[in-house]
Scaffold this active site. Structure first.
Site, PDB file in Angstrom:
ATOM      1  N   ARG A 293       8.504 -13.956   6.226  1.00  6.61           N
ATOM      2  CA  ARG A 293       8.122 -14.060   7.355  1.00  6.61           C
ATOM      3  C   ARG A 293       8.942 -15.371   7.863  1.00  6.61           C
ATOM      4  NH1 ARG A 293       5.624 -10.146  10.109  1.00  6.61           N
ATOM      5  NH2 ARG A 293       5.459 -10.986  12.095  1.00  6.61           N
TER       6      ARG A 293
ATOM      7  N   PHE B  35      -4.245 -13.898  17.596  1.00  9.07           N
ATOM      8  CA  PHE B  35      -4.332 -14.285  16.478  1.00  9.07           C
ATOM      9  C   PHE B  35      -6.074 -12.806  16.172  1.00  9.07           C
ATOM     10  CE2 PHE B  35      -5.617 -16.655  12.631  1.00  9.07           C
ATOM     11  CZ  PHE B  35      -3.748 -16.736  12.156  1.00  9.07           C
TER      12      PHE B  35
ATOM     13  N   PHE C 113      -0.772  -4.958  10.509  1.00  8.28           N
ATOM     14  CA  PHE C 113      -0.444  -5.180  12.158  1.00  8.28           C
ATOM     15  C   PHE C 113       0.395  -6.438  12.350  1.00  8.28           C
ATOM     16  CE2 PHE C 113      -4.397  -7.650  14.489  1.00  8.28           C
ATOM     17  CZ  PHE C 113      -3.095  -8.503  15.100  1.00  8.28           C
ATOM     18  N   PHE C 114       0.927  -7.193  11.147  1.00  9.11           N
ATOM     19  CA  PHE C 114       2.095  -7.769  11.190  1.00  9.11           C
ATOM     20  C   PHE C 114       3.317  -6.721  11.736  1.00  9.11           C
ATOM     21  CE2 PHE C 114       0.097 -10.792   8.183  1.00  9.11           C
ATOM     22  CZ  PHE C 114       0.444 -11.454   8.956  1.00  9.11           C
TER      23      PHE C 114
END
Length: 361
Positions: A338, A198, A95-96
């Protein structure tokens, strides 16, 4: 459950948290724990990223552990069977990477590439087995993740997960359009969109395979249970906005609650940060109240029958993990590379992004 290896307390923090981002209530009232499978989880997800070609070997070696993606999931889904947690952690890492590809496609003006990718992802949800060897690593990695997640609970849960993730992809497409056209959504529009980008209901859905049972519709839609689930995710999304504000301003992002407040509510930068922080603090207090009501409801499900005991136990486990999300999200934002924008050579370009793998040749 053992404490996190570098678990913190207000007296002995492991990382320096700026006062503007520090939440003493989280540090004091939401103890941080880690799933005992975490060391193998980290190792296996690192190998999976390499195997699926989602990050190059040099990027994995230099950045994968420091990004703390597995830490985030291991601090959330406590009690999950190891294979379930591994599938979730790999999916989260995917997902990231997908989020980064989406960003790079926008920054480098690649609308055709984005359209092709999002169409393939929609298709994967309906038939993941057909895409396991797709030439695009993001498509193949998603197919692998979806197929594994679909193996745990059955068709009804799978259909719900697919429905929710179709919504996530559509929301990412709306974000692409907004950013390409410099559109800053109004506050309420942004909040609605944020719940999708999200993936609020995806992470909530994944509580169920961790508990080993699909919750009934009556449980999931119970007002108290549903509100606790929503509040846990709202905290994560809004705290992310607060912490990623510098990164997103540097990257000309338009999707951040603070940015919407500045543009449409005419707040100054300082006022927007203060409002964001207030919303974050308020949602923590609202969750504590909702959690108590939801727990009473969960306990009432035990009517003496086998099914009642199972449903009650699963609902209580899910509520416990909703609570874990607060501490896991909080510390992740201060430990993951991140968000360490000040350490990047270019504040608008994450150093862990493999530009060539994203199509930048």
């Amino acid at each position: 459950m053992p404490a996190f290896p570098y678990s913190t307390s207000p007296a002995t923090p492991a990382v320096a948290i700026p006062p503007s981002l520090a939440l003493p209530v989280i540090e004091a009232a939401f103890p941080r724990q880690l799933h005992p499978y975490w060391p193998r989880l980290q190792e296996n997800t690192r190998s999976w990223l390499l195997e699926k070609r989602l990050m190059s070997a040099d990027k994995v070696e230099e950045y994968a552990d420091g990004l703390c993606y597995t830490d985030l999931m291991a601090g959330y889904y406590l009690g999950a069977p190891d294979d379930v947690l591994q599938a979730i952690a790999d999916f989260s890492a995917w997902f990231f990477v997908w989020d980064d590809r989406h960003d790079r496609d926008i920054v480098h003006g690649r609308p055709a590439a984005w359209r092709h990718l999002k169409n393939r992802l929609h298709s994967v949800l309906d038939a993941p087995g057909l895409y396991l060897y797709h030439r695009d690593p993001l498509v193949a990695g998603f197919a692998d993740s979806v197929l594994r997640l679909y193996s745990f609970l059955g068709r009804r849960w799978n259909a719900r997960f697919a429905r929710h993730f179709h919504g996530v992809i559509k929301a990412y497409d709306r974000e692409f359009h907004n950013r390409a056209n410099g559109i800053v959504p109004k506050v309420e529009e942004y909040l609605e969109l944020r719940r999708l980008t999200f993936a609020h209901w995806i992470w909530t859905d994944l509580l169920e395979p961790c508990a080993g049972i699909e919750l009934s519709t009556a449980v999931r839609k119970n007002p108290a249970f549903h509100r606790a689930a929503l509040l846990s995710q709202e905290f994560a999304a809004w705290y992310n906005d607060l912490c990623s504000f510098p990164k997103e301003i540097a990257g000309d992002e338009v999707h951040n609650l603070g940015i919407s407040l500045i543009r449409h509510e005419r707040l100054t930068l300082e006022e927007a940060i203060a409002e964001l922080r207030k919303r974050v603090e308020d949602v923590v207090l609202e969750f504590v109240a909702a959690e108590q009501e939801a727990r009473r409801f969960a306990e009432s499900l035990d009517d003496g029958s086998v099914r009642g005991r199972e449903m009650s136990s699963a609902a209580i486990a899910c509520l416990g993990n909703m609570r874990n999300w607060f501490s896991s999200v909080y510390w992740f934002h201060h430990e993951s590379g991140r968000y360490m924008v000040d350490n990047w050579d270019d504040r608008s370009t994450p150093p862990y992004v493999n530009n060539e793998a994203a199509g930048e040749k």
